[in-house]
Design an enzyme around this catalytic site. Structure first.
Site, mmCIF file in Angstrom:
data_model
loop_
_atom_site.group_PDB
_atom_site.id
_atom_site.type_symbol
_atom_site.label_atom_id
_atom_site.label_comp_id
_atom_site.label_asym_id
_atom_site.label_seq_id
_atom_site.Cartn_x
_atom_site.Cartn_y
_atom_site.Cartn_z
ATOM 1 N N HIS A 1 24.282 -47.184 117.296
ATOM 2 C CA HIS A 1 24.462 -48.614 117.765
ATOM 3 C C HIS A 1 23.066 -48.935 118.100
ATOM 4 O O HIS A 1 21.913 -48.292 117.849
ATOM 5 C CB HIS A 1 25.308 -48.503 118.993
ATOM 6 C CG HIS A 1 24.790 -47.484 120.104
ATOM 7 N ND1 HIS A 1 23.785 -47.456 120.705
ATOM 8 C CD2 HIS A 1 25.504 -46.220 120.094
ATOM 9 C CE1 HIS A 1 23.838 -46.445 121.511
ATOM 10 N NE2 HIS A 1 24.571 -45.517 120.961
ATOM 11 N N HIS B 1 27.795 -50.485 125.725
ATOM 12 C CA HIS B 1 27.448 -50.993 124.500
ATOM 13 C C HIS B 1 28.513 -50.653 123.372
ATOM 14 O O HIS B 1 29.540 -50.012 123.944
ATOM 15 C CB HIS B 1 26.035 -50.455 123.735
ATOM 16 C CG HIS B 1 26.186 -48.987 123.748
ATOM 17 N ND1 HIS B 1 26.828 -48.461 122.837
ATOM 18 C CD2 HIS B 1 25.445 -47.980 124.597
ATOM 19 C CE1 HIS B 1 26.573 -46.875 123.048
ATOM 20 N NE2 HIS B 1 25.662 -46.776 124.186
ATOM 21 N N HIS C 1 28.824 -40.960 117.644
ATOM 22 C CA HIS C 1 27.603 -40.849 116.869
ATOM 23 C C HIS C 1 28.000 -39.813 115.627
ATOM 24 O O HIS C 1 27.416 -39.813 114.588
ATOM 25 C CB HIS C 1 26.682 -40.386 117.688
ATOM 26 C CG HIS C 1 25.828 -41.302 118.384
ATOM 27 N ND1 HIS C 1 25.288 -42.270 117.948
ATOM 28 C CD2 HIS C 1 25.817 -41.390 119.669
ATOM 29 C CE1 HIS C 1 24.684 -43.019 118.919
ATOM 30 N NE2 HIS C 1 25.138 -42.528 119.993
ATOM 31 N N LYS D 1 25.867 -38.141 131.086
ATOM 32 C CA LYS D 1 24.769 -38.450 130.840
ATOM 33 C C LYS D 1 23.824 -38.769 132.079
ATOM 34 O O LYS D 1 24.045 -39.315 132.954
ATOM 35 C CB LYS D 1 24.457 -39.556 129.871
ATOM 36 C CG LYS D 1 25.133 -39.211 128.430
ATOM 37 C CD LYS D 1 24.928 -40.385 127.534
ATOM 38 C CE LYS D 1 25.494 -40.372 126.217
ATOM 39 N NZ LYS D 1 25.411 -41.398 125.209
ATOM 40 N N THR E 1 22.413 -46.851 125.459
ATOM 41 C CA THR E 1 23.172 -46.431 126.655
ATOM 42 C C THR E 1 22.174 -46.906 128.008
ATOM 43 O O THR E 1 22.958 -46.946 129.019
ATOM 44 C CB THR E 1 23.170 -45.026 126.847
ATOM 45 O OG1 THR E 1 23.740 -44.651 125.408
ATOM 46 C CG2 THR E 1 23.727 -44.460 127.801
#
Length: 549
Positions: free
Chosen positions: A483, A338, A296, A164, A82
């Site tokens: 990832h 990503h 996730h 985030k 990230t």
């Protein structure tokens, strides 16, 4: 008579069918720079996922497909996480140069016991730690688009919102007028900064929603093939609907509701700050985090991701509709930090039997113990530092120079001999590797590792796991897939630009996310010194004109 009448009817009908095609006036791209840049990042939206679902979108993601579409944009670097991913979007600079090599790295010179460093942390603050950081963009070495805009137009506003904090820091940079990210049960900002009325109002609305809870989402009909349970560890994934029990803020934030709340706050800031209506162009960065949380928790091939992308599309469409009402001339860029790959248990059922979970022997702790035993080194623990079984690994500073040389050779040899490791590069090898150029899809693994290598921050060894090796040794509830690999399912993301009246087109040739900042700078007629970007300007005209000139 009937034949002549029929002939006349068919002739007239043919004319009516053909007329709209030839009579339709071609769209004209606006001549002036836009007043507002909307920079969208959908965390973990791989090009594969976008391609899989793009035909089903009816809202914001459908609109963007009428603009300039680059389905093969690359986060060229190997550290597909990230923080590095977001760091490329509005700086136009790869992690090797902007300094954001990973979500976490290690600084063995720190006096604190925990040597791990968080990418958006102010390590100079004694109250900060990697697990509970004092949030700051201090590690970002280069300006963002919003900062360049402020240098040319002091009245320009640079606003960033996300689920985030690291997305806000990396897209906004060091000069953020308003920056908000999710924490706990609402949005927060920099320590010591009072929340704006827009943020207070949105947090109030969120508190009411959390208090009453929310029903499960309905799955669109096109999600039906994905609605199937798959056992992962002790749990099952693939059939979730995101119910939110009353007073459960975690369930709220780990669902499509987070993206809706992020858009709602962005809309309030747009209205309250009158973005795009000042004496200079503004930039509003919005990073949507729910796709990453869903990926996730349950992977990306279950009904959960279907529901998430459907809800994201709807929320984005509503956001655009709100902007449209203002009559502000805005341009949109959308991409991702990503990609991602599905849980190995489902991949095994879907034609990828080589998908496996990582060998615990590749953890930094296990590697350190094995090398200590091999070389007869005692009293140094840990001998190898690292954030996981891939990426940057660091050798303890307690080693003597002679021990260090032996340990480095042993670590590289042990990694390269492991069947789950695609490559392991010592820092000296990457330092001697030229900066990669050309098509990112053709880069070697060493090129990809070099693109995120900073000699001052990267590890003594950089480890790249083989394709389809998940770096999660033991899946747990909420963490089954991830990832971070150098492979294209993690590197390749969609990239789209849209502005009312532009000539849309689709260009499948590979581009990079570092091309975004120079492209937007040209669209704004923003003057940036030569050499400021690693990327190139993409011509968005779609016709004889050239937006890069």
């Amino acid at each position: 008579m009937r034949r002549r009448a029929l002939t006349a009817f068919l002739t007239a009908a043919s004319a009516l069918i053909a007329a709209p095609v030839f009579a339709k006036e071609e769209a004209q791209a606006p001549a002036n720079p836009p007043r507002l840049i909307i920079a969208l990042s959908v965390d973990q939206l791989s090009a594969d996922l976008f391609s899989q679902y793009r035909r089903h979108f009816t809202g914001g993601l459908k609109r963007l497909q009428d603009g300039a579409v680059f389905p093969s944009a690359y986060q060229g670097h190997a550290a597909t996480e990230t923080c590095p991913g977001h760091s490329t979007l509005l700086t136009g600079v790869r992690p090797a140069r902007n300094g954001i090599i990973a979500n976490n790295w290690f600084d063995l010179s720190l006096t604190r016991a925990d040597k791990r460093v968080y990418c958006s942390e102010d390590v100079t603050d004694p109250e900060s730690s990697a697990n509970n950081p004092v949030v700051s963009p201090r590690f970002l070495k280069v300006p963002t688009l919003g900062e360049w805009m402020k240098r040319q137009w002091p009245g320009s506003r640079n606003v960033a919102v996300s689920g985030k904090d690291r997305a806000v820091m990396m897209m906004g940079g060091h000069q953020i007028d308003e920056g908000y990210w999710w924490k706990g049960a609402g949005f927060t900002s920099f320590r010591g900064t009072a929340l704006s009325p827009a943020a207070v109002a949105e947090n109030g609305a969120i508190a009411k929603m959390i208090a009453r809870g929310g029903k499960a989402f309905a799955a669109p009909a096109w999600c039906a093939p994905r609605d199937r349970a798959v056992t992962v560890g002790k749990d099952a994934i693939g059939t979730g609907r995101f119910p939110a029990p009353a007073k459960d803020s975690v369930a709220f934030s780990r669902s499509p509701r987070l993206d809706a709340a992020t858009f709602a706050l962005a809309s309030r800031l747009f209205d309250d700050m009158k973005l795009g209506r000042g004496n200079a162009p503004d930039v509003l960065s919005v990073s949507l985090s729910a796709t990453d949380y869903v990926g996730h928790a349950v992977g990306n091939e279950g009904v959960e991701m279907c529901i998430q992308l459907d809800q994201l599309d709807r929320a984005m469409g509503a956001f655009f509709a709100r902007l449209d009402k203002s009559k502000v001339d805005y341009a949109v860029m959308l991409t991702a930090d990503h990609g991602g790959v599905d849980a190995v248990e489902r991949l095994d059922q879907q034609a990828l039997p080589r998908a496996v979970r990582v060998d615990p022997a590749l953890s930094p702790s296990a590697l350190g113990k094995a090398i200590a035993a091999q070389l007869g080194i005692t009293g140094i623990e840990p001998l190898v530092y690292g954030d996981g079984p891939f990426g940057d690994m660091y050798l303890s500073r307690a080693l003597t120079p002679a021990q260090r040389g032996l340990a480095l050779d042993a670590l590289v040899a042990k990694l390269r001999a492991h069947p789950q490791v695609a490559a392991a590069f010592a820092a000296g090898e990457l330092s001697a590797t030229p900066t990669p150029s050309g098509n990112p899809q053709d880069w070697t693994l060493r090129d990809r590792a070099r693109a995120s290598f900073d000699p001052g921050r990267s590890g003594d060894v950089v480890v790249l796991l083989d394709r389809a090796v998940a770096p999660i040794a033991s899946p747990a509830k909420g963490y089954t897939a991830t990832h971070g690999s150098p492979w294209d399912y993690d590197r390749r993301v969609p990239l789209m630009f849209w502005r009312k009246g532009m000539n849309g087109f689709e260009q499948p040739a590979p581009v990079e996310t570092v091309d975004i900042a120079p492209t937007l700078a040209a669209l704004l007629k923003l003057k940036v010194p030569d050499g400021s970007f690693d990327g190139r300007c993409l011509d968005l005209d779609g016709a004889e004109g050239n937006t890069c000139q």
